[in-house]
Each structure stands twice: as structure tokens, then as C-alpha cells.
Write an enzyme that holds these catalytic residues in place. Structure first.
Site, mmCIF file in Angstrom:
data_model
loop_
_atom_site.group_PDB
_atom_site.id
_atom_site.type_symbol
_atom_site.label_atom_id
_atom_site.label_comp_id
_atom_site.label_asym_id
_atom_site.label_seq_id
_atom_site.Cartn_x
_atom_site.Cartn_y
_atom_site.Cartn_z
ATOM 1 N N SER A 1 0.886 -1.063 -0.035
ATOM 2 C CA SER A 1 0.000 0.129 -0.032
ATOM 3 C C SER A 1 0.790 1.196 0.218
ATOM 4 O O SER A 1 1.816 1.343 -0.875
ATOM 5 C CB SER A 1 -0.945 0.148 1.142
ATOM 6 N N ASP B 1 -8.821 -4.305 -6.366
ATOM 7 C CA ASP B 1 -8.306 -3.619 -4.924
ATOM 8 C C ASP B 1 -9.268 -2.167 -4.847
ATOM 9 O O ASP B 1 -9.177 -1.309 -5.734
ATOM 10 C CB ASP B 1 -7.069 -3.354 -4.917
ATOM 11 N N HIS C 1 -6.918 -6.117 -0.138
ATOM 12 C CA HIS C 1 -5.851 -5.101 -0.183
ATOM 13 C C HIS C 1 -4.629 -5.467 0.351
ATOM 14 O O HIS C 1 -4.617 -5.735 1.415
ATOM 15 C CB HIS C 1 -6.401 -3.968 0.345
#
Length: 532
Positions: free
Chosen positions: A225, A448, A477
């Protein structure tokens, strides 16, 4: 971005152009910071890290050791104030002759810590990797005990039920503007002059100092991320120091995306993922009783929202707490059975699972709010933001007509950036040419929500020679080391051998989706601790 999740569909809506973001106070990084990073890395290589027992507040077992690496608060002044970053480690379990060095991990945020990362050594998916690598986690600057950022007294945080209108009134908007201004001022007041030094470029520089302190000639790194963003900054700033890098659930690193547009781009992706959850719940109507179509499940959700607006569950769970809990289904389908159970039980007259999953914690601590404070500081410092609420109002009002589930919630989260006092950085143009980097591995789920798939494609275009592994028709995610054996095979092969899938010039591979969550009956679920 709640990752930061960053960031297509917004472009089609013409919600934000570069002109919407004023470049006022943007700063170009001076050459002094490059020189300062070099000096800091040399110093760290000499000092190293003295590992020992972890502090009790880290709540780590004895198998994990901890230490501290000291980095400059301001890389333009490497001999000035230094701050300590907490580092954790589990040493490689295999023979010394097979050790490949340290694998450093960052889970994103901004504002998240990876101090617990070394514990994955005990998981089957990491067995061969942990035999070859020391697994290293750390708390980035501002996080936990690493020179923590503070924006708000924990006692001032909301602990009671809150509203969460999908289409807010003008009165509600004015109230949120006032909150955003107060929060931004709190960051400036409580953190002081140091606030300006909490940003992604410094996170990348800190990573270089950590590499040197670990005694590694080149860095092996895995970021998820937001961790992919400053990992990509590192690859651009220090390409000669890269050994292997994994970018899991990547942020779109294009400068114009950071961070306002990326946050807007999340909303359509969250809407798609919310629809995925509702379709799944409808498929299992016999278990949950929420409706036989996605629309009927939506109506069940809206019914719960309406009832909570009149009477909060347990006096603590209102529409805002409900919405925050349901947002998690877009991040990971591991939440699906628990959230569906909570909705189902509530509609049947039992609010306990919903209260357990959604209520704010009973007690506050000095660390409460630290993650949000770091998130806000980094995002606001990283780039220019619109400073006129009319721009936010225009863009989010348009967006909420098509993607109401997450739009305004995300806007309120980021609105302090409109009233930020510290100078802004100028986003770095992440880009490497052929042969500059060794091959790096990108992992992405096609659906996602927090970091939409376009970000993975954009990162691959920008990092020449990189490889992309896509989990098709899935939306969790962060997929490395998770439920998909195909993805894990590519990850393990890369970290152990450096091999990436696909041929040149475009290196890509696909994996079938991992299985959807398996619902259990409400009667059986009542017997399971995970029911709440």
C-alpha cells in the site's frame, strides 16, 4: 487515502485537474538533503543497531529482538537533531551459508508500523523466506515510539455515536470544516516546528539509513500500500542500492495523483468492492437473511443505518461507527462473514456482534490517534492540496452521485490538508530507465479498492524492467503471503532467486482468485469467537 490508498474513473468524471491544486508553498528538495542522507548512512553503517529485548509496550514475544536506528530529523542538517526509529528483527532460521540478508517490510498507512512483521516467520507461506532472510520490521518516523506525531489530545477523540451522511447538508459541511481546521492547527501546535519533516521523501531517506545500519550493501524490501510509494521513491533516489523490491497493492505514483486525485480515485473502486460484498451476501441469503439481491442487501444496510440514527446500539454505535466497520469489507474479504453476521443479528434483535465490531474502545491512551496524525502529516506535507473548500465540495458532490459509499468519509479524513500550516513538498517523478534497477516485483489484486489497479499498471510503466503479478477478479488489499498460493509462489521465487515472471518487454503473470469466504450458519457462528 486510506491506505493511502490511493487512487481511474475519476478522470472520466473530470473531478480534478492539476489546476485545482494550488502549488503554493511547494518546495524543491535542496541538494543538501542528498548530501545529508549520504552522511547519515555512513554514520549508521558505523553505529549499526544494537538488538536486545523489546520494550514491553511493543507486546512482542522473546523470539523477536528490538533496537534503534537514529536518523536526522532534517536531512539538510544531518548533524542537528536526530530521532530514533524502533526496529524489530527475527534472524534467518536457515543455515548461515544460505542467508540472503535482511528483508525490510513496511505495511503502509501512512502511520502503520511493521514491528510485528517478524512474527510471520511462524507462518507456512513464509517458511522458506524466513529461513533465508532476517525479517525486519520498524516503526517509521512519527509512529509509536519513533518520535511520535500528535495532533489531538486522546481525550478529545469522539467515543460516542456519530453521523455519516452520504449526501451531507451545508450545516454538516460547515461543522466538518471547523473540525478540519482545528485538527490541522492541533498538528501544528502539538508537534511544532518538526511537523514539516514528516513526509514520504524523508521516509525513503530513512529507509536508506536503515539499510546501512543493518549492514546491508543493498536493500531487499517489501512494501504494501503506502509502503509501495516511498519504496518507489527509494528506487528512484537510490537505484544503485536496490537488491530486490516487492510492491504489494501499489499506490499510483504519478506526481499529479499525490494525494488529492488518488483519494478521489478510491471512491469508484470502493463502490465496486462494496457491490462485491453485497452480491456475496445475497448469494448466501439462506445464511444471513439480508436479501436475495445486492439491492436488497443495500436496503438491509440502510435499514440498520436508519435505526442507529434514532437509537445508537449500546449507546456507542451510530451510523458513523457502522460505516467505519463496513468500510473494512472493501479492504479484505476476511471481514465479510463477520460483518454480514453483525448486520443479520442486529436485524433479528441482537446488537451484540455489531457493538463488539464497531464500538470505539472504552479507554483512551497516549497512543490513540497516532496513526491518523502520521497519516495526516505525511499526506498534507507530501504535495499541494486544494485550499478552497469549494473545490472539495464540487469534486466530492459530483463523485458521491455515482460512488456514495466512501466518497465523503474519505473527504473528511483528508480535509485538514486544506488548512495545513507546514510547507508542502514537490512530489518526485518516480521513474527509472532500462537497466537502472534490477527487476522488481509488483503484486496487485484486480479489484483492490484502496489502491485501484491502475496504480499497479502505472508503477510498472515507470519502473523499467519490473514484473506485475495480478490476482484476477479479487479485491483484497495486499496479497503477498496471503490466501493465494499462486501469488505466494511468485513472491517466494522472486525473494529466493530474483526471478520474475513473464518475458520482455512486458513482464506479467496472472493468478486465479483465491476462494470467496465460506459462510457458516448463524447457529454455528454463535459458537465461534470470530463471530464478533
Amino acid at each position: 487515502m486510506r491506505t493511502l490508498a490511493l487512487f481511474g474513473a475519476v478522470g472520466a468524471l473530470m473531478l480534478a485537474s492539476p489546476a485545482a491544486v494550488t502549488p503554493a508553498r511547494a518546495l524543491d528538495a535542496p541538494p543538501a538533503e542528498t548530501h545529508g542522507t549520504l552522511l547519515a548512512a555512513r554514520r549508521a553503517a558505523t553505529e549499526g543497531i544494537r538488538f536486545g529485548a523489546c520494550a514491553a509496550e511493543e507486546k512482542l514475544p522473546a523470539s523477536v529482538t528490538c533496537g534503534t536506528v537514529r536518523v536526522p530529523l532534517d536531512y539538510a542538517d544531518p548533524d542537528g537533531t536526530r530521532i530514533g526509529l524502533t526496529v524489530s528483527r527475527v534472524e534467518a532460521a536457515g543455515p548461515a551459508a544460505d542467508r540472503q540478508g535482511a528483508l525490510v517490510y513496511n505495511p503502509g498507512g501512512p502511520g502503520a508500523s511493521s514491528l510485528h512483521f517478524p512474527l510471520v516467520a511462524g507462518l507456512p507461506a513464509w517458511k522458506r523466506i524466513s529461513a533465508a532472510y532476517d525479517l525486519v520490521g520498524y516503526a517509521p518516523r512519527g509512529v509509536g515510539r519513533s518520535a511520535p506525531v500528535s495532533c489531538q489530545d486522546p481525550a478529545d477523540r469522539a467515543t460516542g455515536p456519530t453521523p455519516a451522511p452520504t449526501h451531507p447538508s451545508e450545516v454538516f459541511k460547515r461543522e466538518r470544516i471547523a473540525r478540519a481546521k482545528t485538527y490541522a492547527q492541533g498538528c501544528a501546535t502539538r508537534t511544532g516546528a518538526a511537523l514539516r519533516h514528516y513526509h514520504s521523501l524523508n521516509n525513503a531517506r530513512d529507509l536508506e539509513v536503515l539499510r546501512a545500519a543493518l549492514g546491508e550493501t543493498r536493500l531487499t524490501y517489501m512494501g504494501a500500500s503506502y509502503g509501495t510509494y516511498f519504496g518507489a521513491l527509494y528506487a528512484t533516489l537510490f537505484p544503485h542500492r536496490v537488491r530486490r523490491m516487492v510492491f504489494d497493492a501499489p499506490v499510483n505514483p504519478a506526481p499529479r495523483q499525490i494525494w488529492y486525485v488518488n483519494n478521489l480515485d478510491q471512491a469508484p473502486a470502493f463502490e465496486r468492492r462494496w457491490a462485491d460484498f453485497r452480491a456475496w451476501a445475497a448469494k448466501h441469503h439462506a445464511v444471513y437473511g439480508l436479501g436475495t439481491t445486492a439491492q436488497e442487501v443495500q436496503e438491509s444496510y440502510e435499514k440498520v443505518r436508519a435505526e442507529l440514527a434514532v437509537r445508537a446500539a449500546g449507546g456507542k454505535v451510530g451510523p458513523g461507527q457502522l460505516h467505519a466497520a463496513l468500510l473494512q469489507v472493501a479492504y479484505h474479504d476476511g471481514y465479510w462473514t463477520r460483518r454480514a453476521t453483525a448486520l443479520s443479528r442486529y436485524l433479528k434483535g441482537d446488537p451484540k456482534p455489531l457493538i463488539a465490531q464497531a464500538a470505539p474502545p472504552k479507554e483512551t491512551s497516549p497512543d490513540d490517534g497516532n496513526g491518523r496524525a502520521v497519516y495526516t502529516a505525511v499526506e498534507c506535507n507530501d504535495a499541494p492540496w486544494p485550499e478552497d473548500f469549494a473545490v472539495w465540495d464540487r469534486d466530492n458532490t459530483r463523485l458521491a452521485k455515482l460512488a456514495p459509499f466512501e466518497t465523503w468519509d474519505n473527504a473528511w479524513m483528508n480535509l485538514p490538508c486544506a488548512y495545513w500550516k507546514a510547507p508542502r513538498q514537490k512530489p518526485l517523478d518516480v521513474r527509472t530507465g532500462p537497466g537502472v534497477l534490477p527487476p522488481v516485483l509488483i503484486l496487485a489484486a484486480e479489484r483492490d479498492a484502496a489502491t485501484p489497479y491502475e496504480g499497479a499498471l502505472e508503477l510498472q510503466r515507470r519502473l523499467s524492467g519490473s514484473a506485475l503479478v495480478t490476482e484476477r477478479d479479487a479485491g483484497t488489499h495486499g496479497i503477498g503471503g496471503g490466501a493465494n498460493a499462486c501469488v505466494n509462489g511468485h513472491l517466494e521465487r522472486y525473494l529466493l532467486t530474483g526471478a520474475v515472471p513473464g518475458g520482455t518487454p512486458v513482464r506479467r503473470a496472472s493468478c486465479a482468485p483465491h476462494p470467496e469466504p465460506d459462510p457458516v450458519s448463524l447457529e454455528r457462528r454463535a459458537e465461534l469467537p470470530s463471530a464478533v
